[in-house]
Design an enzyme around this catalytic site. Sequence first.
Site, PDB file in Angstrom:
ATOM      1  N   LYS A  87       7.438   6.804  -2.406  1.00  0.00           N
ATOM      2  CA  LYS A  87       7.117   7.268  -1.055  1.00  0.00           C
ATOM      3  C   LYS A  87       5.611   7.417  -0.876  1.00  0.00           C
ATOM      4  CE  LYS A  87       7.878   8.747   3.092  1.00  0.00           C
ATOM      5  NZ  LYS A  87       8.123   7.680   4.085  1.00  0.00           N
ATOM      6  N   GLU A 108       5.608  -5.759  10.827  1.00  0.00           N
ATOM      7  CA  GLU A 108       6.362  -4.554  10.474  1.00  0.00           C
ATOM      8  C   GLU A 108       7.847  -4.883  10.283  1.00  0.00           C
ATOM      9  OE1 GLU A 108       5.563  -1.774   9.392  1.00  0.00           O
ATOM     10  OE2 GLU A 108       7.264  -0.455   9.747  1.00  0.00           O
ATOM     11  N   CYS A 128       9.764  22.821  10.632  1.00  0.00           N
ATOM     12  CA  CYS A 128       9.973  24.161  10.098  1.00  0.00           C
ATOM     13  C   CYS A 128      11.464  24.443   9.964  1.00  0.00           C
ATOM     14  CB  CYS A 128       9.362  25.188  11.038  1.00  0.00           C
ATOM     15  SG  CYS A 128       7.619  24.871  11.369  1.00  0.00           S
ATOM     16  N   ASN A 167       9.888  27.373  15.542  1.00  0.00           N
ATOM     17  CA  ASN A 167       9.834  25.957  15.201  1.00  0.00           C
ATOM     18  C   ASN A 167       9.527  25.219  16.501  1.00  0.00           C
ATOM     19  OD1 ASN A 167      10.168  23.403  14.180  1.00  0.00           O
ATOM     20  ND2 ASN A 167      12.394  23.548  13.933  1.00  0.00           N
ATOM     21  N   GLY A 168       8.541  24.318  16.498  1.00  0.00           N
ATOM     22  CA  GLY A 168       8.191  23.586  17.721  1.00  0.00           C
ATOM     23  C   GLY A 168       6.716  23.746  18.037  1.00  0.00           C
ATOM     24  N   TRP A 209       6.114  23.910   8.289  1.00  0.00           N
ATOM     25  CA  TRP A 209       5.462  22.610   8.149  1.00  0.00           C
ATOM     26  C   TRP A 209       4.301  22.661   9.131  1.00  0.00           C
ATOM     27  CZ3 TRP A 209       5.641  18.153   5.378  1.00  0.00           C
ATOM     28  CH2 TRP A 209       5.106  16.996   5.966  1.00  0.00           C
ATOM     29  N   HIS A 224       0.503 -24.431  11.075  1.00  0.00           N
ATOM     30  CA  HIS A 224      -0.597 -24.669  10.136  1.00  0.00           C
ATOM     31  C   HIS A 224      -0.136 -24.501   8.683  1.00  0.00           C
ATOM     32  CE1 HIS A 224      -3.413 -25.058  13.407  1.00  0.00           C
ATOM     33  NE2 HIS A 224      -2.928 -23.950  13.947  1.00  0.00           N
ATOM     34  N   LYS A 284       9.764  -4.116   6.783  1.00  0.00           N
ATOM     35  CA  LYS A 284      10.973  -3.281   6.705  1.00  0.00           C
ATOM     36  C   LYS A 284      12.094  -4.053   6.026  1.00  0.00           C
ATOM     37  CE  LYS A 284       9.922  -0.078   7.141  1.00  0.00           C
ATOM     38  NZ  LYS A 284       8.612   0.356   7.612  1.00  0.00           N
ATOM     39  N   GLU A 329      11.451  -4.675   2.224  1.00  0.00           N
ATOM     40  CA  GLU A 329      11.429  -3.416   1.482  1.00  0.00           C
ATOM     41  C   GLU A 329      12.828  -2.907   1.134  1.00  0.00           C
ATOM     42  OE1 GLU A 329       8.646   0.501   2.320  1.00  0.00           O
ATOM     43  OE2 GLU A 329       9.386  -0.635   3.999  1.00  0.00           O
ATOM     44  N   ARG A 358      13.713  19.943   4.443  1.00  0.00           N
ATOM     45  CA  ARG A 358      13.005  19.575   5.670  1.00  0.00           C
ATOM     46  C   ARG A 358      11.507  19.398   5.417  1.00  0.00           C
ATOM     47  NH1 ARG A 358      16.221  21.621  10.309  1.00  0.00           N
ATOM     48  NH2 ARG A 358      14.341  22.031  11.505  1.00  0.00           N
TER      49      ARG A 358
END
Length: 635
Positions: free
Chosen positions: A630, A487, A2, A102-103, A76, A510, A491, A494, A27
């Site tokens: 995205k 991962e 937020c 916010n929180g 948010w 193998h 990364k 990408e 944000r």
Amino acid sequence: MCGIIGVTGDDGALGTLFDGLRRLEYRGYDSAGVALVDGDHVWRARAADGTRSVDDLHAATADAPPSRTGIGHTRWATHGGPTAENAHPHEDCTGRIALVHNGIIENHAELAAPLAARGHTFTSETDTEVLVHLIEEEMSGGAGLADAVRATLRTVRGAFSVVAIASGEPDLIVAGRRSVPLLVALGDGTGLVASDVSALLGRADRYFALDDDQVVEIGPGTLRVTTLEGAEVDPTAVTVDPAWDVVAAQMDGFDDFMSKEIHEQPRAIADTLLDRRASDGALVLDELRLSPDEVRAVDKIVVVACGSSYHAGMVAKYAIEHWARIPVEVEIASELRYREPVLHERTLVVGVSQSGETLDTLEALREARRAGARTIAVSNVVHSTMAREADGAIYTRAGPEVSVASTKCHLAQMVALDVLALALAQWRGTIGPQGVGAAMDELARLPSMVEDALGRQKDVDAVADALLGARDYFFIGRNVGYPVALEGALKLKEISYLRAEGYPAGELKHGPLALIEPGTVVVAVLDPLRDKMLSNVAEASARGATVVLVVSDATAAATAAATAAAATAAATAATAAATAATAADHVIYVPNVREPVLAPVVEVVPLQLLAYGLARRLGNDVDRPRNLAKTVTVE
Ligand code: M6R
């Protein structure tokens, strides 16, 4: 995340609020609102129309009263969907107090119950609204706004920054914070407060940061800071570089969103864990909407996802099978759709998606529902299409992720899925309350361990310097180290455009071993199954690979002890690790996680930093890598 803005002593308060709200749009938000002091009440407008909310709100304020004091908010959604009723500011029952937050207020339910019993009317599903009713009670007992805010915040568990106004004190804004940033600024006869500096730039000449558990009373050109108990403290002045523009301010001092988001990871996982335990220690997953009986009937779980979310799902397989003893299949969402999966009403299908909109995952969940399976969405966006359509949802609370390469959401997904695994285990009785408690305690340590891993960036940078020039990478691991390797490879490819493959370490011989030659880089996640991993590392090393080991501090300590004690039987494996570490070209140490299935949350961090470091050295735009989007809403 937020956004908050507040102003007093400003003849153009509404304009200042809108300027701030627009600067906070980066944000991410799904609704917005403002409140102004207007005579003996507060005037309020709210809009919930996704990223058009600020425009809608602007149209709705055409007949706003003139005012010198007001607050604004971009929301948010976390607790309660993105609706106008849930949008901030929230008002008390009398319409004289307004508040933005916010929180997450962890104990909102227990605070709200007695208020409701005393006749307060709640008009939203948020965790926030309870605060404004608590302030109302304090003020109706004779307290001023500042005392009422202090008394209220003393009762709150969780993380927050809050800002409140009251019609009875028209030249005052009161704000408080814990763990969520809040900046105060003083201009010529004005006072401002905001969640980040971008909303304040150009409007003030003095800036102050509020520390944890402090409350600030802001007047036109004045401020007074106290503890929650009311003891006055010196304000913490901060310097804001006048050369900063709004975009730079939104980066918060980082060079790009990716590195900002990597450093937001401790907060993202801490927020994802907030509010998950009831006072008796039992796990609570409010949005899951599955009864314990339905969970007990489940005989198979299928996780569907794409990209980094798929890797989080792979880690979850180990966690669910370890704690809840339910067989788990993990499938690339685009593959599940076009075969004939065996799904039925006792199958639980879990779709994992940062956006909650990825078409392949969405369609796989729809396919599962058509087949009669129960579905859950693990999403970072409240009321995303997946979350709306699935039977239940678990929200990661990482805040908006701007960079195309997923980092903080990936960590938050792993943590959310760990909580799901423990909740399943609790309801099925495969581990007792003590086991659940111990695992949750270890999860609660992860934010500080991730912080620790981030603090070792210099070590990773040195490796990136040394590897610059290499073109071919293999990432290998076993067990939970395998998805970490996948991962790490994703990364790297990408954002650096280097050839990088992730493999289960046992598979090297193998086939892929044929590709290893001098100059190939092999990044090995050594734990768990350290001894087996060492054999695989030796295979690569013997063919001239440049070896990078990712090793836990515990392994490092064991190797040191073993080296000192010579080769006792118990120390043989550790000695082998010491030998390998000595033979390796580079070693990156990571904090030790006691529960092995949780280790990926920490081990992936240096791999993110390595990919980031190499991409930056190659001059790439890390936030917008070529050819990628995205959110992928095409097949
Ligand atoms: O929004 P989703 O989590 O469903 O997105 C899935 C993938 O597109 C995403 O994780 C992608 O692989 C990222 N760019 C990885 O960094």
